[in-house]
Motif scaffolding. Structure first.
Motif, PDB file in Angstrom:
ATOM      1  N   ALA A 135      38.540  44.181  53.642  1.00  0.00           N
ATOM      2  CA  ALA A 135      39.564  45.076  54.184  1.00  0.00           C
ATOM      3  C   ALA A 135      39.012  46.007  55.257  1.00  0.00           C
ATOM      4  CB  ALA A 135      40.181  45.909  53.062  1.00  0.00           C
ATOM      5  N   ALA A 136      37.698  46.182  55.296  1.00  0.00           N
ATOM      6  CA  ALA A 136      37.088  47.191  56.173  1.00  0.00           C
ATOM      7  C   ALA A 136      37.471  47.048  57.643  1.00  0.00           C
ATOM      8  CB  ALA A 136      35.568  47.182  56.003  1.00  0.00           C
ATOM      9  N   PRO A 137      37.464  45.840  58.232  1.00  0.00           N
ATOM     10  CA  PRO A 137      37.826  45.749  59.652  1.00  0.00           C
ATOM     11  C   PRO A 137      39.247  46.220  59.941  1.00  0.00           C
ATOM     12  CG  PRO A 137      36.728  43.739  58.924  1.00  0.00           C
ATOM     13  CD  PRO A 137      37.028  44.541  57.699  1.00  0.00           C
ATOM     14  N   PHE A 138      40.163  45.977  59.023  1.00  0.00           N
ATOM     15  CA  PHE A 138      41.549  46.401  59.220  1.00  0.00           C
ATOM     16  C   PHE A 138      41.661  47.916  59.096  1.00  0.00           C
ATOM     17  CE2 PHE A 138      41.677  42.034  57.660  1.00  0.00           C
ATOM     18  CZ  PHE A 138      42.472  41.435  58.629  1.00  0.00           C
ATOM     19  N   SER A 144      42.523  54.300  59.249  1.00  0.00           N
ATOM     20  CA  SER A 144      43.000  54.847  57.974  1.00  0.00           C
ATOM     21  C   SER A 144      42.794  53.798  56.889  1.00  0.00           C
ATOM     22  CB  SER A 144      44.478  55.242  58.046  1.00  0.00           C
ATOM     23  OG  SER A 144      45.296  54.081  58.212  1.00  0.00           O
ATOM     24  N   GLY A 145      42.810  54.252  55.655  1.00  0.00           N
ATOM     25  CA  GLY A 145      42.672  53.337  54.521  1.00  0.00           C
ATOM     26  C   GLY A 145      42.060  54.038  53.331  1.00  0.00           C
ATOM     27  N   ALA A 146      42.319  53.507  52.151  1.00  0.00           N
ATOM     28  CA  ALA A 146      41.822  54.114  50.921  1.00  0.00           C
ATOM     29  C   ALA A 146      41.332  53.043  49.964  1.00  0.00           C
ATOM     30  CB  ALA A 146      42.921  54.941  50.253  1.00  0.00           C
ATOM     31  N   TYR A 147      40.164  53.306  49.390  1.00  0.00           N
ATOM     32  CA  TYR A 147      39.619  52.456  48.334  1.00  0.00           C
ATOM     33  C   TYR A 147      39.617  53.240  47.023  1.00  0.00           C
ATOM     34  CZ  TYR A 147      37.484  49.608  52.083  1.00  0.00           C
ATOM     35  OH  TYR A 147      37.254  48.814  53.183  1.00  0.00           O
ATOM     36  N   VAL A 148      40.001  52.571  45.957  1.00  0.00           N
ATOM     37  CA  VAL A 148      39.821  53.101  44.608  1.00  0.00           C
ATOM     38  C   VAL A 148      39.078  52.047  43.804  1.00  0.00           C
ATOM     39  CG1 VAL A 148      40.949  53.815  42.477  1.00  0.00           C
ATOM     40  CG2 VAL A 148      41.879  54.557  44.673  1.00  0.00           C
ATOM     41  N   HIS A 149      37.936  52.433  43.263  1.00  0.00           N
ATOM     42  CA  HIS A 149      37.100  51.528  42.486  1.00  0.00           C
ATOM     43  C   HIS A 149      37.059  52.004  41.036  1.00  0.00           C
ATOM     44  CE1 HIS A 149      35.512  50.519  46.525  1.00  0.00           C
ATOM     45  NE2 HIS A 149      35.429  51.828  46.681  1.00  0.00           N
ATOM     46  N   MET A 150      37.151  51.070  40.110  1.00  0.00           N
ATOM     47  CA  MET A 150      37.107  51.448  38.700  1.00  0.00           C
ATOM     48  C   MET A 150      35.673  51.441  38.190  1.00  0.00           C
ATOM     49  SD  MET A 150      40.115  52.247  37.976  1.00  0.00           S
ATOM     50  CE  MET A 150      41.772  52.013  38.630  1.00  0.00           C
ATOM     51  N   THR A 151      35.199  52.628  37.821  1.00  0.00           N
ATOM     52  CA  THR A 151      33.914  52.747  37.154  1.00  0.00           C
ATOM     53  C   THR A 151      34.177  52.876  35.656  1.00  0.00           C
ATOM     54  OG1 THR A 151      31.826  53.978  37.067  1.00  0.00           O
ATOM     55  CG2 THR A 151      33.825  55.256  37.518  1.00  0.00           C
ATOM     56  N   SER A 152      33.230  53.370  34.890  1.00  0.00           N
ATOM     57  CA  SER A 152      33.408  53.486  33.442  1.00  0.00           C
ATOM     58  C   SER A 152      32.408  54.489  32.885  1.00  0.00           C
ATOM     59  CB  SER A 152      33.186  52.130  32.756  1.00  0.00           C
ATOM     60  OG  SER A 152      33.154  52.271  31.349  1.00  0.00           O
ATOM     61  N   THR A 153      32.810  55.158  31.820  1.00  0.00           N
ATOM     62  CA  THR A 153      31.866  56.047  31.142  1.00  0.00           C
ATOM     63  C   THR A 153      30.738  55.259  30.481  1.00  0.00           C
ATOM     64  OG1 THR A 153      33.305  56.080  29.187  1.00  0.00           O
ATOM     65  CG2 THR A 153      33.525  57.906  30.755  1.00  0.00           C
ATOM     66  N   GLY A 187      38.371  57.620  59.299  1.00  0.00           N
ATOM     67  CA  GLY A 187      39.501  58.116  58.530  1.00  0.00           C
ATOM     68  C   GLY A 187      39.731  57.365  57.231  1.00  0.00           C
ATOM     69  N   VAL A 188      38.691  56.684  56.748  1.00  0.00           N
ATOM     70  CA  VAL A 188      38.793  55.883  55.523  1.00  0.00           C
ATOM     71  C   VAL A 188      38.098  56.621  54.384  1.00  0.00           C
ATOM     72  CG1 VAL A 188      38.196  53.685  54.435  1.00  0.00           C
ATOM     73  CG2 VAL A 188      38.835  53.763  56.864  1.00  0.00           C
ATOM     74  N   ARG A 189      38.742  56.635  53.216  1.00  0.00           N
ATOM     75  CA  ARG A 189      38.125  57.309  52.077  1.00  0.00           C
ATOM     76  C   ARG A 189      37.929  56.354  50.912  1.00  0.00           C
ATOM     77  NH1 ARG A 189      43.923  58.059  52.929  1.00  0.00           N
ATOM     78  NH2 ARG A 189      44.899  58.485  50.943  1.00  0.00           N
ATOM     79  N   SER A 190      37.024  56.728  50.025  1.00  0.00           N
ATOM     80  CA  SER A 190      36.664  55.874  48.895  1.00  0.00           C
ATOM     81  C   SER A 190      36.330  56.744  47.699  1.00  0.00           C
ATOM     82  CB  SER A 190      35.454  55.004  49.268  1.00  0.00           C
ATOM     83  OG  SER A 190      35.030  54.217  48.175  1.00  0.00           O
ATOM     84  N   ASN A 191      36.950  56.433  46.567  1.00  0.00           N
ATOM     85  CA  ASN A 191      36.730  57.193  45.335  1.00  0.00           C
ATOM     86  C   ASN A 191      36.620  56.253  44.139  1.00  0.00           C
ATOM     87  OD1 ASN A 191      37.183  60.196  46.141  1.00  0.00           O
ATOM     88  ND2 ASN A 191      38.889  59.098  47.096  1.00  0.00           N
ATOM     89  N   ALA A 192      36.033  56.752  43.068  1.00  0.00           N
ATOM     90  CA  ALA A 192      35.873  55.977  41.836  1.00  0.00           C
ATOM     91  C   ALA A 192      36.585  56.686  40.687  1.00  0.00           C
ATOM     92  CB  ALA A 192      34.393  55.797  41.511  1.00  0.00           C
ATOM     93  N   ILE A 193      37.169  55.879  39.808  1.00  0.00           N
ATOM     94  CA  ILE A 193      37.869  56.403  38.633  1.00  0.00           C
ATOM     95  C   ILE A 193      37.352  55.696  37.388  1.00  0.00           C
ATOM     96  CG2 ILE A 193      40.088  56.656  37.450  1.00  0.00           C
ATOM     97  CD1 ILE A 193      41.462  56.593  40.141  1.00  0.00           C
ATOM     98  N   ALA A 194      37.061  56.476  36.365  1.00  0.00           N
ATOM     99  CA  ALA A 194      36.768  55.923  35.045  1.00  0.00           C
ATOM    100  C   ALA A 194      38.050  55.993  34.223  1.00  0.00           C
ATOM    101  CB  ALA A 194      35.651  56.705  34.357  1.00  0.00           C
TER     102      ALA A 194
END
Length: 304
Positions: A135-138, A144-153, A187-194
């Protein structure tokens, strides 16, 4: 106007559990959705359970939304590219990637084989890279663009029998932070959620003892659909200034996690020898050593 009106989103592992909840919530918020799901077992075998992705698409279409199904594997580079292409071809753009697909091969480290390790890293860590990179080239082109990655405890804190899973999930934190740093100027952001949720991913937890049964009873109170509202808010325009962070969602609770920073230092003008390290450093740092906690040792209260 929904928070995601006019946006297109790829959600991997969207056929069940947390991913299904996210895909449906995205559609309710106005997003067009690529619902990716292999439709296989937790360990990755078989594909005879029907098409959960198509079932989610049918639900979205029934509510008046736009969605297409995809059955590629995130562990395959070409498959990841096909998912992104499905969004661009079908909806003209891609605005967010939610890396939710996962698998499990739980076994104690001293019994874990290379295949067990490789299979889990291929889906969680390499899979998150594949879809994000596709997705990065687009994202770069549209600034603009947003990544959400699932991490874990399991990775952030620790759990028994999950060396492969924990390594992948902590690796995802590093991947997310690197993406946030490298792509901030576009303008692209990236975050992780557990995510704390009772899904088939953790349905295999043993209940052989009263303690194990009590733990499972507590986990069953964790609703998979509770993760979705936070993901939608994070990927929408309201979350435009939020990047490089680690969150957790546990029913009605939302957590911001700390990130590793130095907490103690030891210095000598003469340089260290093994003997002086042993004599001075270990005792000096001992009060600040982290105990071997598991996730349940940290999150001890009932979910609310």
């Amino acid at each position: 106007m929904g928070m995601m009106d006019g946006k297109a989103v790829l959600v991997t592992g969207a056929g069940r559990g947390v991913g299904r909840g996210i895909a449906l919530e995205m559609a309710k918020a106005g997003a067009a959705v690529v619902a990716n799901d292999l439709g296989v077992s937790l360990t990755g075998e078989g594909g005879d359970e029907g098409s959960p992705a198509e079932q989610v698409v049918a639900e979205i279409v029934a509510m008046g939304g736009k969605a297409v199904a995809n059955h590629d594997s995130v562990a395959d580079w070409d498959g990841a590219c096909a998912m992104v292409k499905a969004a661009v071809d079908g909806f003209g753009r891609i605005d967010a990637v939610v890396n939710n697909a996962g698998n499990l091969r739980d076994v104690y480290f001293h019994k874990m084989g290379p295949d067990d390790f490789d299979a889990v890293l291929a889906v969680h860590l390499k899979g998150s890279f594949n879809t994000s990179r596709a997705a990065a080239p687009f994202f770069k082109e549209q600034a603009s663009g947003a990544y959400v990655h699932m991490t874990s405890t399991s990775g952030l804190i620790g759990n028994f029998g999950q060396a492969n899973y924990a390594a992948a999930k902590l690796g995802i934190v590093g991947l997310s932070k690197s993406i946030a740093l490298d792509m901030q100027r576009f303008g692209v952001r990236s975050n992780a959620i557990a995510p704390f949720a009772w899904t088939r991913m953790i349905d295999s937890i043993p209940t052989d003892t009263p303690e194990q049964q009590k733990r499972v009873d507590g986990l069953k109170k964790l609703e998979a659909d509770k993760i979705a509202p936070f993901v939608v808010a994070l990927t929408g325009d309201a979350g435009a200034k939020v990047t490089g962070q680690i969150f957790a969602v546990r029913n009605n609770e939302i957590f911001l996690f700390s990130q590793p920073r130095p907490i103690r230092t030891a210095h000598t003008a003469d340089g260290w020898t093994p003997e002086t390290v042993a004599e001075r450093v270990f005792d000096q740092f001992a009060n600040d050593f982290y105990p071997l906690h598991r996730s349940a040792d940290v999150f001890t209260w009932e979910p609310v």
